[in-house]
Design an enzyme around this catalytic site. Structure first.
Site: not given
Length: 387
Positions: A156, A354-355, A226, A321
């Site tokens: 990232s 994405h994680d 967040r 992602d």
């Protein structure tokens, strides 16, 4: 407590002080700065087995192992760093740090400002860029005596740092690993960051960034920031499998409290994050993301920027992602191929979005291990001590 056999075990962070002024891209100068660092493994006699780990937005120096015997969670990339793991600490000397502007020990908004009676910098801390971070990492390399990294690795925002390394210091790394990243942010990504920033800036407890002086904290804004960010880190499929439309109580309550499990999850993630992260740091990190564009000094041409590089590349993307879609990684790969640079590209079928880069997905881990290979090995004597 006994740790897993493939864990680096207990680790102790080190703080390195740099007394020379640091000139930043924004035109400001930090009179001095500190970096919080962790290392794993042993540096060999010719300093050839060192790997630098660059962290993402909410990351820090604690990438592997444990700080205390009773720690329940290991470092953020413990899945890949350790004895026998993809980044094998039996072979490699691994360095992880908290970037400046962070809130985990390196100089940042919560640090004392020597030019303001040692009050916290707060909003007076300068905006920093990925290039500034890489510059400080190069200074750390000098301090450690490491002239060339065996590899610079990041996911990232960390992948952006690895990419910047290959352009700015082409002769100081042999391998570059860019995971779930992009050569610059899209308009949509900048928009997500702006929504997150506005949630913090509009919190009444923000006090123009001077909340520490008011014994306050913009908790609501940081939680919302967040929550917005976390949605972009997960794929639709992952959210469907994990939550679906499941209700917390099993029935509609016809109100505005938590009803769906996904709502409960997002609120929990936001609450946990707000306890450990600094709001000014969040603003700084998102702006660093927005500003990143290594092609800017090369006539807006990524191909011309990547022409500077001299190392091997591994570029990894993940099918689900959508924050940094595979097409963004392919832009990097295309620029490298055009320049006849050695590059391996892997698009991993993974459901975590994405994680995914944080998970030990077999093909991903196997490829990373194979790319790093076994070229570096520890010399029996002498071992190098880091001070």
């Amino acid at each position: 407590m006994s740790f897993p056999s493939d864990s680096v075990g207990l680790v102790t962070p080190q703080k390195f002080q740099f007394e020379e002024p640091l000139h930043l891209e924004c035109g400001r100068v930090l009179p001095r700065f500190e970096l919080m660092v962790e290392t794993y493994g042993t540096l060999n006699a010719d300093y050839s087995n060192a790997i630098l780990i660059c962290h993402a937005l909410s990351g820090h120096h604690h990438a592997a192992g444990y700080h205390h015997d009773d720690d329940k969670k290991a470092g953020w990339w413990d899945a890949c760093i350790g004895p026998g793991k993809a980044i094998d600490t039996n072979k490699f000397f691994v360095v992880a740090l908290n970037n400046i502007g962070g809130c985990n020990g390196s100089t940042g908004p919560t640090s004392p400002n020597p030019e303001n009676e040692n009050r916290p910098y707060g909003p007076d801390f300068p905006l920093v860029t990925v290039r500034d971070w890489v510059k400080t990492q190069a200074l750390l390399s000098d301090h450690l005596g490491i002239q060339s990294w065996y590899a610079v690795i990041g996911g990232s925002l960390g992948g952006m740092q690895a990419l910047q390394w290959s352009v700015d210091y082409p002769d100081r790394l042999k391998n570059c690993v860019i995971i779930a990243s992009a050569p610059k942010l899209s308009a949509q990504n900048i928009a997500f960051n702006e929504v997150a920033r506005q949630s913090i800036l509009s919190d009444p407890d923000f006090y123009h960034g001077r909340y520490l002086e008011h014994d306050s904290y913009p908790k609501r804004g940081l939680i919302l920031a967040r929550m917005v960010g976390h949605i972009t880190y997960l794929s639709e499929e992952a959210m469907k499998q994990k939550f679906g439309r499941d209700l917390k109580s099993g029935k509609f309550m016809y109100g505005f409290d938590v009803e769906f499990q996904v709502e409960s999850y997002l609120r929990y993630q936001g609450e946990q994050f707000s306890r450990n992260f600094d709001a000014n740091t969040y603003l700084i990190m998102t702006k660093a993301l927005d500003y990143f564009d290594p092609s800017r000094e090369y006539e807006q041409s990524l191909t011309k920027a990547m022409a500077q590089t001299q190392c091997r590349f591994l570029v990894v993307s993940f099918t689900t992602d959508w924050r940094f879609a595979p097409e963004r990684s392919q832009e990097i790969v295309d620029a490298l191929i055009t320049n006849h640079k050695p590059v391996t590209y892997l698009d991993v079928d993974a459901e975590q979005g994405h994680d995914s880069f944080l998970f030990p997905i077999p093909l991903y881990v196997k490829t990373l291990r194979a790319f790093l290979g076994g070229e570096a090995h520890l010399k029996s004597t002498p071992q190098v001590e880091i001070n």
